[in-house]
Design an enzyme around this catalytic site. Structure first.
Site, mmCIF file in Angstrom:
data_model
loop_
_atom_site.group_PDB
_atom_site.id
_atom_site.type_symbol
_atom_site.label_atom_id
_atom_site.label_comp_id
_atom_site.label_asym_id
_atom_site.label_seq_id
_atom_site.Cartn_x
_atom_site.Cartn_y
_atom_site.Cartn_z
ATOM 1 N NE ARG A 1 -18.142 -44.638 -53.108
ATOM 2 C CZ ARG A 1 -18.460 -43.583 -53.870
ATOM 3 N NH1 ARG A 1 -19.217 -43.760 -54.934
ATOM 4 N NH2 ARG A 1 -18.008 -42.380 -53.560
ATOM 5 C CB ILE B 1 -19.430 -46.440 -43.970
ATOM 6 C CG1 ILE B 1 -17.929 -46.524 -43.631
ATOM 7 C CG2 ILE B 1 -20.276 -46.396 -42.701
ATOM 8 C CD1 ILE B 1 -17.367 -45.270 -42.954
ATOM 9 C CG ASP C 1 -26.156 -34.259 -56.787
ATOM 10 O OD1 ASP C 1 -25.574 -34.191 -55.676
ATOM 11 O OD2 ASP C 1 -25.673 -33.800 -57.840
ATOM 12 C CG ASN D 1 -23.044 -43.466 -44.973
ATOM 13 O OD1 ASN D 1 -22.062 -43.710 -44.271
ATOM 14 N ND2 ASN D 1 -23.023 -43.629 -46.291
ATOM 15 C CE1 TYR E 1 -15.212 -35.762 -44.393
ATOM 16 C CE2 TYR E 1 -13.918 -35.872 -42.382
ATOM 17 C CZ TYR E 1 -14.791 -36.464 -43.281
ATOM 18 O OH TYR E 1 -15.250 -37.745 -43.035
ATOM 19 C CE LYS F 1 -18.268 -36.420 -42.103
ATOM 20 N NZ LYS F 1 -19.489 -37.168 -42.468
HETATM 21 P P1 NAP Z 1 -17.548 -43.454 -49.854
HETATM 22 O O1 NAP Z 1 -17.103 -44.850 -50.022
HETATM 23 O O2 NAP Z 1 -16.917 -42.393 -50.680
HETATM 24 O O3 NAP Z 1 -19.137 -43.418 -50.044
HETATM 25 C C1 NAP Z 1 -19.820 -42.207 -50.008
HETATM 26 C C2 NAP Z 1 -21.263 -42.411 -50.379
HETATM 27 O O4 NAP Z 1 -21.912 -41.117 -50.395
HETATM 28 C C3 NAP Z 1 -21.446 -43.024 -51.759
HETATM 29 O O5 NAP Z 1 -22.592 -43.838 -51.771
HETATM 30 C C4 NAP Z 1 -21.658 -41.790 -52.633
HETATM 31 O O6 NAP Z 1 -22.328 -42.137 -53.828
HETATM 32 C C5 NAP Z 1 -22.504 -40.922 -51.693
HETATM 33 N N1 NAP Z 1 -22.464 -39.500 -52.076
HETATM 34 C C6 NAP Z 1 -21.369 -38.727 -52.249
HETATM 35 N N2 NAP Z 1 -21.738 -37.510 -52.696
HETATM 36 C C7 NAP Z 1 -23.090 -37.528 -52.783
HETATM 37 C C8 NAP Z 1 -24.067 -36.584 -53.215
HETATM 38 N N3 NAP Z 1 -23.714 -35.364 -53.672
HETATM 39 N N4 NAP Z 1 -25.368 -36.924 -53.182
HETATM 40 C C9 NAP Z 1 -25.741 -38.164 -52.748
HETATM 41 N N5 NAP Z 1 -24.875 -39.100 -52.359
HETATM 42 C C10 NAP Z 1 -23.560 -38.786 -52.378
HETATM 43 O O7 NAP Z 1 -17.372 -42.962 -48.343
HETATM 44 P P2 NAP Z 1 -17.336 -43.747 -46.947
HETATM 45 O O8 NAP Z 1 -15.944 -43.861 -46.534
HETATM 46 O O9 NAP Z 1 -18.210 -44.955 -47.002
HETATM 47 O O10 NAP Z 1 -17.995 -42.627 -45.999
HETATM 48 C C11 NAP Z 1 -19.331 -42.687 -45.533
HETATM 49 C C12 NAP Z 1 -19.494 -41.640 -44.454
HETATM 50 O O11 NAP Z 1 -18.580 -41.913 -43.392
HETATM 51 C C13 NAP Z 1 -19.202 -40.208 -44.898
HETATM 52 O O12 NAP Z 1 -20.085 -39.314 -44.269
HETATM 53 C C14 NAP Z 1 -17.783 -39.978 -44.411
HETATM 54 O O13 NAP Z 1 -17.499 -38.606 -44.223
HETATM 55 C C15 NAP Z 1 -17.824 -40.754 -43.107
HETATM 56 N N6 NAP Z 1 -16.512 -41.139 -42.604
HETATM 57 C C16 NAP Z 1 -15.709 -41.953 -43.322
HETATM 58 C C17 NAP Z 1 -14.470 -42.318 -42.814
HETATM 59 C C18 NAP Z 1 -13.528 -43.221 -43.545
HETATM 60 O O14 NAP Z 1 -12.394 -43.381 -43.068
HETATM 61 N N7 NAP Z 1 -13.912 -43.831 -44.658
HETATM 62 C C19 NAP Z 1 -14.060 -41.818 -41.571
HETATM 63 C C20 NAP Z 1 -14.912 -41.000 -40.860
HETATM 64 C C21 NAP Z 1 -16.147 -40.674 -41.381
HETATM 65 P P3 NAP Z 1 -22.204 -41.235 -55.188
HETATM 66 O O15 NAP Z 1 -20.801 -40.714 -55.247
HETATM 67 O O16 NAP Z 1 -22.566 -42.177 -56.297
HETATM 68 O O17 NAP Z 1 -23.227 -40.146 -55.040
#
Ligand code: NAP
Length: 253
Positions: free
Chosen positions: A20, A22, A64, A91, A158, A162
């Site tokens: 899901r 990014i 996981d 990611n 956090y 990063k």
């Molecule tokens: P998201 O929608 O919450 O998606 C996170 C993904 O990581 C999901 O597929 C989730 O699937 C997986 N995940 C979480 N915990 C996990 C675990 N223990 N083992 C394996 N997979 C795991 O987040 P997003 O916003 O797309 O973020 C993606 C990346 O971009 C992250 O590294 C985040 O820190 C970074 N980021 C995001 C933003 C933002 O504004 N959204 C900004 C800067 C950086 P499951 O929960 O099913 O495992």
């Protein structure tokens, strides 16, 4: 033609957290560019199905990343079954906010395990296979939080996780350039996903986030994915050790 440098035909790509947000957008971009894509997470509520429905070559593998060994097992499994790994996108990540004095060990361990330790472990596991096959690309998703301290929410762990991702990427870029392995990171600003949905719905947070962003809007996962495609393909063949900021201008201020 320059546009052909953005192709990823016959490449095998692994995207953690690719179910899901990014990660899913990056998986889609790589698949559209011709890659065979493996996405991984703890659950797959429909990500791989939606990509396969669009005709892409995509497989979901559960993992996981809180578990020691999970990242290694995941990478080793892809190399074993696909015979190679050309593109590794680390990611998967989690957010956790709160004052540092209240941030207990369990929360710290959980956050660092997913956001940094798993990235280190997956990169580590990919080095020898990539070196042996003649090269590869690693892309790690960091954050502007690795550069600045966000407000109004407190999130020191956090932010530190990063910053560690950024430095790991630079270190590996230096160490692995001779092996034809490029390593880069992306530092997104506020992107509208499940991770940030609560913050954008919070009347105390959302206006601050918007005010701090010169473009005055959240980014989309697709806007990050387009940059990821650049960094994962020959379009960026002379780029390694970069942290590409995609933040609507947030870090200009
Ligand atoms: P998201 O929608 O919450 O998606 C996170 C993904 O990581 C999901 O597929 C989730 O699937 C997986 N995940 C979480 N915990 C996990 C675990 N223990 N083992 C394996 N997979 C795991 O987040 P997003 O916003 O797309 O973020 C993606 C990346 O971009 C992250 O590294 C985040 O820190 C970074 N980021 C995001 C933003 C933002 O504004 N959204 C900004 C800067 C950086 P499951 O929960 O099913 O495992």
């Amino acid at each position: 033609m320059i546009i052909e440098r953005f192709r990823a035909d016959e490449k095998v790509a692994l995207v953690t957290g690719g179910t899901r947000g990014i990660g899913l957008a990056i998986a889609r971009a790589l698949a559209e560019a011709g890659a065979q894509v493996i996405i991984s997470a703890r659950t797959d509520p429909g990500g791989s199905e939606s990509l396969r429905a669009a005709g892409h070559d995509v497989e979901y593998r559960p993992a996981d990343l809180l578990e020691h060994g999970a990242a290694d097992t995941l990478v080793q499994g892809v190399v074993r079954d696909q015979g190679r790994l050309d593109i590794l996108v680390n990611n998967a990540g989690i957010a956790d906010h709160g004052a540092t004095e209240d941030f207990d060990d369990a929360r710290l361990d959980r956050l660092m395990s997913v956001n940094f330790d798993a990235v280190f472990r997956a990169c580590r596991a990919a080095i020898v296979p990539m070196r042996t096959q003649g090269g590869g690309v690693m892309l790690n998703i960091g954050s502007i939080s690795g550069f600045i301290s966000n407000i109004p929410q407190k999130q020191s762990a956090y932010n530190a996780s990063k910053a560690a991702v950024h430095m790991l990427s630079k270190s590996l870029a230096s160490d692995l350039a001779a092996d034809n392995i490029r390593v880069n990171a992306i530092a997104p600003g506020y992107i509208m996903t499940e991770m940030t949905a609560g913050g954008f719905a919070n009347p105390d947070w959302a206006p601050v986030w918007t005010d701090m962003t010169p473009m005055r809007r959240a980014g989309t996962a697709e806007e990050v994915a387009a940059a990821a495609l650049f960094l994962c393909t020959d379009a960026s063949s002379y780029v390694t050790g970069s942290v590409l900021t995609i933040d609507g201008g947030y870090t200009t201020r």
